[in-house]
Structures are given as structure tokens and as C-alpha cells.
Design an enzyme around this catalytic site. Sequence first.
Site, short mmCIF file in Angstrom:
data_model
loop_
_atom_site.label_atom_id
_atom_site.label_comp_id
_atom_site.label_asym_id
_atom_site.label_seq_id
_atom_site.Cartn_x
_atom_site.Cartn_y
_atom_site.Cartn_z
N SER A 83 0.78 -1.23 0.00
CA SER A 83 0.00 0.00 0.00
C SER A 83 0.82 1.29 0.00
O SER A 83 0.23 2.37 -0.13
CB SER A 83 -0.97 0.00 1.19
OG SER A 83 -2.02 -0.91 0.95
N TYR A 179 -10.61 2.38 5.73
CA TYR A 179 -9.62 2.03 4.71
C TYR A 179 -10.22 1.08 3.69
O TYR A 179 -10.81 0.06 4.03
CB TYR A 179 -8.44 1.35 5.40
CG TYR A 179 -7.18 1.23 4.58
CD1 TYR A 179 -6.27 2.28 4.53
CD2 TYR A 179 -6.90 0.08 3.88
CE1 TYR A 179 -5.10 2.17 3.80
CE2 TYR A 179 -5.74 -0.05 3.14
CZ TYR A 179 -4.84 1.00 3.11
OH TYR A 179 -3.68 0.90 2.37
#
Length: 366
Positions: A83, A179
Site C-alpha cells: 500500500s 480504509y
Amino acid sequence: MAAAAAMAVAVMTTGALAPSPATAAARPDAVQQGLNALVRDGQPAALASVEDRAGRTRTYTAGVGDLATGAKVPRDGQVRIGSNTKTFTAVVVLQLVAEGKISLDAKVDDYLPDLVRGKGIDGRRITVRELLQHTSGIPEYGEHITDEEMRDRYFEPRDLLDIALKYEAEFEPGEKWSYSNTNYVLAGLIVQKVTGRPLAEEMDRRIMKRIGLRHTYFPAPGDKTIREPHPRGYARSSADATPVDYTEVDPSAGWAAGQLISTNSDLNRFFTALLDGRLLPPAQLAQMRTTVPVGDTGMHYGLGLMSRKLSCGGVYWGHGGDLVGYETRGGVTDDGRAVSVAVTSIPPDSAGMRGVEKAVDTAFCR
């Protein structure tokens, strides 16, 4: 893990930071001790790159690079950075904002008409800013993909979006933070729609070539390998489970949210250049650093950039990431320190996760 006790450790130092042998013996390096602890706790390998305010760098390794052969960990080896890719994607989006080609407050439908529709999900009500900030309410696709699927299957970005849109919206756009990798798949699709070019090419032109990231790249479709010297990556279902080799995987399940491969030193270079203003104009960097709380964790999330508190005071800015086989954590401080730590399996529990974060904190605060 029984084998961990026998694993070798190493450190490479460049610049004026190298201690004399006598000093090193009397005062063991805290960063090396932190990596050694990660290996004792079950990580096959740990790697770190630490840069001080003067730009002097130390590169560390611990453990073994290959459990089957006992090969050494390559210094500053390449890893899948997961990420952290989101920050690269966000930078490209914000560069396009600066160029007047994207507006942060425009709706997703302005760029991808009729694409984002689902149960309580409507691209006419979600802004680009909410995608980058994880306040869109769009569901996460990643939790519906197994490690085995990630290793063997090629996913088109639209495949990832289709998985997410099977599920109901988590909340109304802008209502709170949650998220979701799906947000960045959409951000990547917007980049491609606006530029008419593949996301990988835009990243390479706008970031990698611009600041000299020679060891960072976006794997081509179908490329399961890691090009340069690298430690092998493993998956563990629990802390005492036998590690399974997941070095070669199809990273397309990450795409704009997690596909990049890099090194610790390149990550330090990237985040330093970003915070120094070499990738974004001041207005867009200020937007990127405008954050919302991440629950009650003490962390804050901006536009593809996170801030975390340090035990010695202040914060550091970065992101972090994991993709089966590897986890990376780190970032930079406003006064010019940079730290990146990588391990070769995603910690299977919260204690393991805290261990990696502690190693980063130690490197900043030593």
C-alpha cells in the site's frame, strides 16, 4: 520459530555514521537489535534503511533471505511494497490537480460516468478527495481475495471494482474514515481516463524517472517475479505455522493500491522528495497533509499520506504496506530523517504488527 535463533545478522554502513569496532561492541546498535528481535519473533528476514538529517545512510539486514537454502539477505533488496503504492497514486492524481486536469471536489462520475453503482454506492455523490482520503464508504475488495488467488490469478482493475460493488456501502460519503483499497483502484482508473495513458507509465514518468528511483517499478501484467536481488517472501497463518513461500505472485490484485516493487532506500528517497516539495506544488502538498483521524489509533490520514506519533516526540509521514509475503513500514520527519523497514512475511497477529512499528520508532528515536 526454532530456526530463527540460528539466523545470521548483518549491517552495512555508508558515510560518517560508522562506529569504531570498540564502540560497536560496547554499545550495540539499537536498529540492529530491533531487526534481530523481529527475526527472533518469527520473521524470516528483516531489512532497514535509515537516513539522518545530514543524508548519511545505514543499511541493515537480519535473518536469512531464503529459508530453503539459508542464503544471505541481500542488502537493500527489493520487496513488494504493497500500500505504499497508494502514495504514488495520490501523487500522480495531485500532480494532475495542479495541472487543472482533475478537481479534488469533482465527483467520481465526472471522470468515470455510470461506473460506480451499488447498494448505497453512487459515483455521483463521491468526490475524488473522498477516494484519496478513504472517506468514500466504498467497500473493500481485498478481504474477498485469498492468498492463493492473489498468487495465481490475474485481475483487471474492473474485476477488483466488481468484487467490491457486490457489497453494501459502509457509510455515507464523507461521514467517517474507513480504509478501502477500492478507493485507489478508482483513483488509478481516473488517472488513466484523464491522461489516456496506463497508470504504470504515468507513475514512471512523473515519479520514478523524475527523482531517480532506479529500483522501483510497476510489474507488467503477468510478471510474478522480482527483478533484482531480493529476500524471499512468506505467508504464515499463525505465529507458529510453517512459512509458505509466496515470493512469486501475480500482484495485479494490488494495482493502483498495492502493486509496486521497491527497496527501502528508494522509499526513503521517495518520501523525502515528496515532503521536500520536489513532486508537488505547495498547495497540493498542503492538501495531501490535511488529515482526518484514523479511529482512536492516534494516527491521521491525509490524501494517500499518513502521520504517526513518535515516542521521542513529533510525528513521521509515510504510509506502509503489505502484500502477501512482505510488509513495509516507515516514512520521513519534517526535519529530514528517513526510515524504512521491511519484513518477509505479514505479521499474523497484532503483536507482530506492533513489533515492526516499534522497529521503525526505534530507528527514528535512537
